[in-house]
Write an enzyme that holds these catalytic residues in place. Structure first.
Site, mmCIF file in Angstrom:
data_model
loop_
_atom_site.group_PDB
_atom_site.id
_atom_site.type_symbol
_atom_site.label_atom_id
_atom_site.label_comp_id
_atom_site.label_asym_id
_atom_site.label_seq_id
_atom_site.Cartn_x
_atom_site.Cartn_y
_atom_site.Cartn_z
ATOM 1 N N THR A 55 38.143 11.132 -11.620
ATOM 2 C CA THR A 55 38.979 11.415 -10.460
ATOM 3 C C THR A 55 38.181 12.280 -9.501
ATOM 4 O O THR A 55 37.995 13.474 -9.741
ATOM 5 C CB THR A 55 40.266 12.148 -10.895
ATOM 6 O OG1 THR A 55 41.004 11.279 -11.755
ATOM 7 C CG2 THR A 55 41.120 12.515 -9.705
ATOM 8 N N LYS A 78 44.410 6.717 -6.655
ATOM 9 C CA LYS A 78 44.499 7.623 -7.814
ATOM 10 C C LYS A 78 45.082 8.968 -7.381
ATOM 11 O O LYS A 78 45.976 9.509 -8.044
ATOM 12 C CB LYS A 78 43.097 7.809 -8.419
ATOM 13 C CG LYS A 78 42.972 8.935 -9.435
ATOM 14 C CD LYS A 78 43.806 8.729 -10.700
ATOM 15 C CE LYS A 78 43.731 9.960 -11.601
ATOM 16 N NZ LYS A 78 44.647 9.904 -12.727
ATOM 17 N N LYS A 87 42.842 21.200 -8.900
ATOM 18 C CA LYS A 87 41.635 20.643 -8.289
ATOM 19 C C LYS A 87 41.943 19.293 -7.649
ATOM 20 O O LYS A 87 41.544 19.013 -6.509
ATOM 21 C CB LYS A 87 40.557 20.495 -9.365
ATOM 22 C CG LYS A 87 39.263 19.867 -8.915
ATOM 23 C CD LYS A 87 38.620 19.022 -10.037
ATOM 24 C CE LYS A 87 39.451 17.779 -10.324
ATOM 25 N NZ LYS A 87 38.837 16.700 -11.093
#
Lengths: 294, 294, 294, 294
Positions: free
Chosen positions: B97, B173, B242
């Site tokens: 990711t 995503k 994050k």
């Protein structure tokens, strides 16, 4: 033969529900503020009532389906109201989306008169009601719930019980309208981000509604938000804005901060302020696109 | 016999995925920053690589699964990086990711070296990866996507194609992680409201996850939020914070206001600031309860 | 005779400040990315420099006033940069609005070269700079601060000392830009509410800026918001949006949730996304009116 | 000799104001819900009234200073209410912080009875009232405003006129309470950011309250927020939360989204929900520190 049921409130939802009761073999006495709306049901065998009180038989069951707190108070209280007609042993099956606070006050008033007030709000649009696919919540006096169950089962695909406090069912109904709006806001932000990055909105909606979010709301509302086509109108922004007012009121009473509910209320306020009350309420998603300069 | 695949990054996700490739008959050359983590795979037949470049065969396929943008840049660039090893005709299958911006830069760098960079992020926790139930997105060079498809199919239950721009798969995503967090926030507010009104959280979650929201996220995360038990830890708050940083960065670049994403980022920041990084990230729902005085 | 000062960056602010130094008797060596902007100062006696390094004398003082972090890094580092020119004992008086993180990194780099980096950001528009009415903050090495003080005093009405950590002055500068935006948002909401209730915006602004909020920001920005006339342009929305990016970055680094800063950043993003970058940044107040359907 | 004035509501504010009227030479007839609070004024020459109606002389002036909408309705309506006592030609000087909607309804009711209702809310704490330093707003019937002006001037440092619509003065009062809260939130976020970066909160507050924000609110409330010492209690969080309820209600009625007002309302709700109602309302700033893990 089944017992006669009073039916008060023949809007889009009420008419569809009343028709299902007739089909299930319940004789009906019907009342609506504007009497013309009763005609199709009378043609199918329902009898007209002169007042809400008149729709109720002493000790019987009356079902109400009206637009807001004020309307429910109007058809319930006073000499022509449902409560006056019901008397001892009667059951008021209140299916409108109203505040938990009103439900609790009315439950107490009915108790004092020897009657029972059940909150039985529903999820589903008029087409869903017509197809007997409503999801129905119910809460209030235990014995009354047992007595009302067959009537509710004639109206929807499933009945969910939330216990003795009538207000509970209304709280859960408000939670549902909030959760739907939250999903709309989330999809609007996500699809807009994708669009700005060159990924088609529909491709994103299609992916998520087949995988992580393979459910009714993300498929149905998701399609509206992806296509940015907020038709047909299930409910107008101003109507659902009223429901969000009830959510925030229920939150205020109990000192519950709900920043996401506030955000959606704000979106709906803008939608109405800009004169966009002619689309489905999920059209508040346009505010997200517009803020992004689209 | 199947072609040898390089595999870089053997954390919880990577190890489970690599094991599935072995089982599917792909010879593997594996590399991890801390080499001990490679031992179980080597015991199953994988060969160790000395560097990320060494894991890659010229013109071959290398798969990377690392924790963030910086780690991906670290294993990709430089004389010991994946790109140096791949050479012309190689395919870098990047499943971490990371930001769409990095994906686009790396795709361009690979192109200049005659190699292809595919973004193939996944949805699912390590157990899901182990069970080959991942949902996999893929985007990037068309030919490379065709070549990589069997490898991806060995890793998950379905592969969804998002076209030629590698960044697209990463955007989707990020949208997914955002949509999950939005659902958690929405449920946290709704369940807290219900709780304050005397309706048990679990009863509300149970109702909605059987009706309007009958899907993976509202069932799975819904149960954590209803029980207020944020274990086991699928991903820590600081890790997903994050990701939300990447969401907001992707939004910033494209001038897309996302107030709900900001709200969740703020919740995750508080969670980490309060030292609550030992629970699953959905534990940010505690902030909602706490703000309500619970 | 006063020592020669290097001056790098001759935009609206820089030019006004450099002119004041000349008037105060400081010989100047000036440099600007586009050299034509130096002409008026050269006509007043400044000497042109070929590079930022050339503007600096070994062991001397150089003042920089540029648009952002990247520009400051550009004029500071490398063989043609200010730091190369300054050498041991030199003082870099950095007056731009940049991130605390960059200030701290540059302070460390200067220290390693035997020079000193002082952060000295200012409050005030170009007219204010020209009138020597700037409010100036300063932080960094103590001795350097003492040496630089007369120079700073030639530039503004007052100098405020924030200690040894250069980053501190930048944090306070960012706080100031945030506080101004917060006041604009607050006034925009208040005046819009009043307007919707039939009370003229200007009457409300007039009342508050004479009583509870009798100060510079509520008078000056208040008038713009009351009149909804966002001219003249003190700073463009896209420029201040960059500053809010720095605020949020400084907040992120330290795990500080700032929902109000996020709201204003969002307003500025919408303003730029809608193509309204030709007015003063306080014009984000239009978003408030627009959301109310005005 | 000056005309006798009725005074209803002898809390902290009312008592201080009534004492100033006595000192200015106005004979008073005073009434309070709990009669003991009238004793000090009676000792100074005021006469007790048996009911709010009794405090009013036919055609006279009555001043009310009570805690909320409900209390104002209670002392105004009914046979024992102020309106019954005033009769034709009387003036009701209503100085409480109440909703614009109630002000408008009461103005209409007074008009029907031949009396006038003036809204005259104030800014200032009890000490400020005692020192005759209140800022007073007034709106309502023009002739009544002229008649009431000397009375108002005996109570504060300045009187600001907002025209014929009584609701206007209340709207502006609500705007003021909102603007103060907005400044508190802004300072709380700014000071917390500074603190996290090692800059003392007080140093930041000191700088801004001498420069950009050199005014009453940033000095006074600023000091509380900088020191994080929310004493003495000017007004409790639960009381001002009620005012924010009125702000949001006034916003709702007119379709005005106010996200910053919602944020502060949410902070106040958390403050009360956490049982922190024993400090000054500006103590909601603690929520900002707490969310940052301090």
């Amino acid at each position: 033969m089944k017992e006669t049921i009073g039916f008060v409130g023949l809007g889009g939802m009420g008419s569809a529900m009343a028709a299902n009761l007739l089909r299930a073999g319940y004789p009906l006495r019907v009342w609506n503020r504007t009497p013309e709306r009763a005609a199709p049901l009378i043609a199918e065998g329902a009898r007209p009532a002169a007042t809400p009180a008149d729709a109720a038989a002493t000790g019987g069951i009356v079902l109400t389906m009206v637009s807001d707190d004020q309307a429910l108070e109007g058809v319930t209280r006073g000499p022509q109201g449902v409560l006056a007609g019901l008397g001892r042993g009667g059951v008021h099956l209140s299916m409108s989306t109203v505040s938990p606070a009103l439900a609790r006050r009315l439950a107490e008033e009915h108790r004092r008169h020897g009657a029972a007030y059940l909150a039985a709000p529903v999820f589903g649009k008029p087409e869903v009601a017509a197809a007997r696919k409503l999801w129905i919540l119910v809460a209030g006096d235990k014995q009354a719930r047992e007595r009302a169950r067959p009537v509710l089962e004639a109206l929807g695909q499933a009945v969910y019980d939330f216990g003795d406090d009538a207000g509970s069912a209304n709280v859960v109904k408000l939670c549902g309208n909030f959760l739907i709006g939250a999903a709309v806001e989330a999809m609007a932000e996500a699809f807009t981000l994708a669009q700005k990055h060159g990924v088609p909105r529909q491709q994103v909606q299609d992916f998520f509604s087949r995988t992580l979010f393979d459910c009714f709301v993300y498929r149905g509302y998701g399609e509206l938000v992806a296509l940015e086509k907020y038709e047909p109108v299930g409910a107008k922004p101003s109507l659902i804005r009223k429901d969000y007012g009830l959510v925030l009121e229920a939150a205020n009473e109990t000192l519950t901060p709900m920043p996401l509910a506030q955000l959606i209320h704000e979106r709906l306020t803008s939608t109405v302020a800009k004169g966009r009350d002619d689309r489905d309420w999920s059209g508040f998603a346009r505010e997200v696109s517009e803020a992004a300069g689209l």
